[in-house]
Design a protein around this motif. Structure first.
Motif, PDB file in Angstrom:
ATOM      1  N   ALA A  52       4.796   3.697  -5.267  1.00  0.00           N
ATOM      2  CA  ALA A  52       3.399   3.777  -4.839  1.00  0.00           C
ATOM      3  C   ALA A  52       3.129   2.763  -3.727  1.00  0.00           C
ATOM      4  CB  ALA A  52       2.465   3.521  -6.019  1.00  0.00           C
ATOM      5  N   LEU A  53       3.687   1.580  -3.854  1.00  0.00           N
ATOM      6  CA  LEU A  53       3.490   0.551  -2.831  1.00  0.00           C
ATOM      7  C   LEU A  53       4.066   0.990  -1.496  1.00  0.00           C
ATOM      8  CD1 LEU A  53       4.343  -2.599  -4.972  1.00  0.00           C
ATOM      9  CD2 LEU A  53       2.073  -1.847  -4.226  1.00  0.00           C
ATOM     10  N   VAL A  54       5.216   1.633  -1.514  1.00  0.00           N
ATOM     11  CA  VAL A  54       5.849   2.102  -0.283  1.00  0.00           C
ATOM     12  C   VAL A  54       5.070   3.257   0.336  1.00  0.00           C
ATOM     13  CG1 VAL A  54       7.921   3.214   0.641  1.00  0.00           C
ATOM     14  CG2 VAL A  54       8.137   1.277  -0.895  1.00  0.00           C
ATOM     15  N   TYR A  55       4.552   4.129  -0.509  1.00  0.00           N
ATOM     16  CA  TYR A  55       3.824   5.314  -0.016  1.00  0.00           C
ATOM     17  C   TYR A  55       2.338   5.036   0.203  1.00  0.00           C
ATOM     18  CZ  TYR A  55       8.018   7.907  -1.306  1.00  0.00           C
ATOM     19  OH  TYR A  55       9.301   8.368  -1.415  1.00  0.00           O
ATOM     20  N   ASP A  56       1.944   3.764   0.146  1.00  0.00           N
ATOM     21  CA  ASP A  56       0.559   3.326   0.372  1.00  0.00           C
ATOM     22  C   ASP A  56      -0.438   3.990  -0.576  1.00  0.00           C
ATOM     23  OD1 ASP A  56       1.095   1.461   2.378  1.00  0.00           O
ATOM     24  OD2 ASP A  56       1.131   3.026   3.916  1.00  0.00           O
ATOM     25  N   ILE A  57      -0.023   4.155  -1.825  1.00  0.00           N
ATOM     26  CA  ILE A  57      -0.936   4.596  -2.871  1.00  0.00           C
ATOM     27  C   ILE A  57      -1.511   3.333  -3.494  1.00  0.00           C
ATOM     28  CG2 ILE A  57      -1.110   5.745  -5.116  1.00  0.00           C
ATOM     29  CD1 ILE A  57       1.234   7.550  -4.158  1.00  0.00           C
ATOM     30  N   GLU A  58      -2.812   3.267  -3.588  1.00  0.00           N
ATOM     31  CA  GLU A  58      -3.457   2.041  -4.066  1.00  0.00           C
ATOM     32  C   GLU A  58      -3.101   1.741  -5.512  1.00  0.00           C
ATOM     33  OE1 GLU A  58      -7.834  -0.012  -4.483  1.00  0.00           O
ATOM     34  OE2 GLU A  58      -7.606   1.799  -3.280  1.00  0.00           O
ATOM     35  N   VAL A  59      -2.614   0.516  -5.715  1.00  0.00           N
ATOM     36  CA  VAL A  59      -2.305  -0.006  -7.047  1.00  0.00           C
ATOM     37  C   VAL A  59      -3.345  -1.084  -7.324  1.00  0.00           C
ATOM     38  CG1 VAL A  59      -0.574  -1.200  -8.441  1.00  0.00           C
ATOM     39  CG2 VAL A  59       0.162   0.476  -6.736  1.00  0.00           C
ATOM     40  N   PRO A  60      -4.050  -1.003  -8.457  1.00  0.00           N
ATOM     41  CA  PRO A  60      -5.084  -2.012  -8.712  1.00  0.00           C
ATOM     42  C   PRO A  60      -4.496  -3.402  -8.885  1.00  0.00           C
ATOM     43  CG  PRO A  60      -4.792  -0.586 -10.623  1.00  0.00           C
ATOM     44  CD  PRO A  60      -3.938  -0.032  -9.535  1.00  0.00           C
TER      45      PRO A  60
END
Length: 63
Positions: A52-60
């Motif tokens: 998710a971090l690589v694909y720019d998906i927001e992680v809270p």
């Protein structure tokens, strides 16, 4: 692997930064270790987070 699941898994901002740096450098194992050591999540959850971090998906952010 489903990086979208990471949207409900809080991870401290510093750990997110470190894991993203390792992933972008090609060191997936170190990125996973950062997440597991910081959060206590299992490997499946950690894998979802690092991708998710690589694909720019927001992680809270969490503490």
């Amino acid at each position: 692997m489903d990086p979208r699941r990471a949207r409900v898994l809080p991870v401290p901002a510093e750990a997110q930064t470190d894991a993203r740096m390792f992933m972008l450098g090609g060191d997936t194992l170190r990125a996973l270790k950062v997440i597991v050591d910081t959060t206590g999540y299992d490997l499946r959850q950690a894998r979802d987070i690092v991708y998710a971090l690589v694909y720019d998906i927001e992680v809270p952010s969490g503490s």
